[in-house]
Scaffold this motif. Sequence first.
Motif, PDB file in Angstrom:
ATOM      1  N   LYS A   1       8.049 -11.792  -2.539  1.00 35.76           N
ATOM      2  CA  LYS A   1       7.785 -10.967  -3.571  1.00 35.76           C
ATOM      3  C   LYS A   1       6.473 -10.297  -3.187  1.00 35.76           C
ATOM      4  O   LYS A   1       5.904  -8.994  -3.404  1.00 35.76           O
ATOM      5  N   GLN A   2       5.655 -10.720  -2.193  1.00 33.74           N
ATOM      6  CA  GLN A   2       4.252 -10.467  -1.661  1.00 33.74           C
ATOM      7  C   GLN A   2       4.815  -9.090  -0.679  1.00 33.74           C
ATOM      8  O   GLN A   2       3.983  -8.036  -0.781  1.00 33.74           O
ATOM      9  N   LEU A   3       5.638  -9.591  -0.056  1.00 33.99           N
ATOM     10  CA  LEU A   3       6.324  -8.664   0.968  1.00 33.99           C
ATOM     11  C   LEU A   3       6.705  -7.267   0.482  1.00 33.99           C
ATOM     12  O   LEU A   3       6.324  -5.939   0.649  1.00 33.99           O
ATOM     13  N   GLU A   4       7.377  -7.517  -0.795  1.00 35.58           N
ATOM     14  CA  GLU A   4       8.141  -6.456  -1.571  1.00 35.58           C
ATOM     15  C   GLU A   4       6.732  -5.584  -2.155  1.00 35.58           C
ATOM     16  O   GLU A   4       6.767  -4.473  -2.349  1.00 35.58           O
ATOM     17  N   SER A   5       5.822  -6.328  -2.769  1.00 38.85           N
ATOM     18  CA  SER A   5       4.653  -5.702  -3.282  1.00 38.85           C
ATOM     19  C   SER A   5       3.835  -4.890  -2.214  1.00 38.85           C
ATOM     20  O   SER A   5       3.216  -3.857  -2.595  1.00 38.85           O
ATOM     21  N   ASP A   6       3.951  -5.265  -1.028  1.00 43.88           N
ATOM     22  CA  ASP A   6       3.389  -4.617   0.387  1.00 43.88           C
ATOM     23  C   ASP A   6       4.048  -3.216   0.501  1.00 43.88           C
ATOM     24  O   ASP A   6       3.465  -2.541   1.094  1.00 43.88           O
ATOM     25  N   GLY A   7       4.999  -3.127  -0.199  1.00 43.80           N
ATOM     26  CA  GLY A   7       5.973  -1.772   0.029  1.00 43.80           C
ATOM     27  C   GLY A   7       7.211  -1.939   0.896  1.00 43.80           C
ATOM     28  O   GLY A   7       7.760  -1.124   1.242  1.00 43.80           O
TER      29      GLY A   7
END
Length: 274
Positions: free
Chosen positions: A85-91
Amino acid sequence: MKYSTVRPTFRPGIAIAFLLLIIFMSACSNTAENNQKAGIAISFDDHFINDWYALRPLFRKYNAKVTFFITCGDTLTADEIAKLKQLESDGHEIGFHGTVHGKATETIAALGPAKYAETELTPGLHYMKLAGFVPESYAHPGGDHNDQVDSVLLASGFKILRDVAISRRRMFGVQLYALAPRLMSHIFYPFDKEKIVDALLIDTDAGLTIGEMQDAIGKAKETGTALMLFGHQPLHVAPENGAYGFNVAFLEQVLKEAQRQKLRFYTMAELPKN
């Protein structure tokens, strides 16, 4: 009152020159638009989530975004889900790489399209959805697929399907062929809305050099296309005990060169949308 009957003289030379000017300006406009699209799409396969997450500082350093293709979604831990989810939030994009990482052509031949979907797609996508992810991109496990498999995947809603391309192949220690990445036209996305694509393997056993990567990145820049690459586990030393993956220092050189040549970074799902 008399009006002149003299008509303007038609000058073919001027008309032709004007037409050529319009064609030239249009070509320049199209070239400029293509150059603005020139980019690179990098993806990573399997379930090396902790290793990928550790690359966040590297991705931020070069303003890079990539795609992570996840397999075995039923084994995702709470910690792995939080990291994704953090990676997804990073773009970055979270794609799908199958439920059991099986051989699609054998499965669909033995079980038929419906059972193939029930075996390889439905369970894993269910777990991905429970974790909060709805993948738009699919990477074929082992690059194994055919038209029937692709048809099922596209009907399932995937926007793009990624296959495997390898520039060097060896068998029993003997190199069978080597093809310069620049000559592999199928690893360059021409922004033609195509949904079935190939990405070049950059793992250590592919034997690629940074010079070849610089050349391929240069071609993407020149042609206004997107170079597609993929790997597996990030490695800081030579692989041992069956490990397979790409050298992190090699990846950084690729990211650095892409940034130097001002290429755009694309996720896989973005390619057919541009």
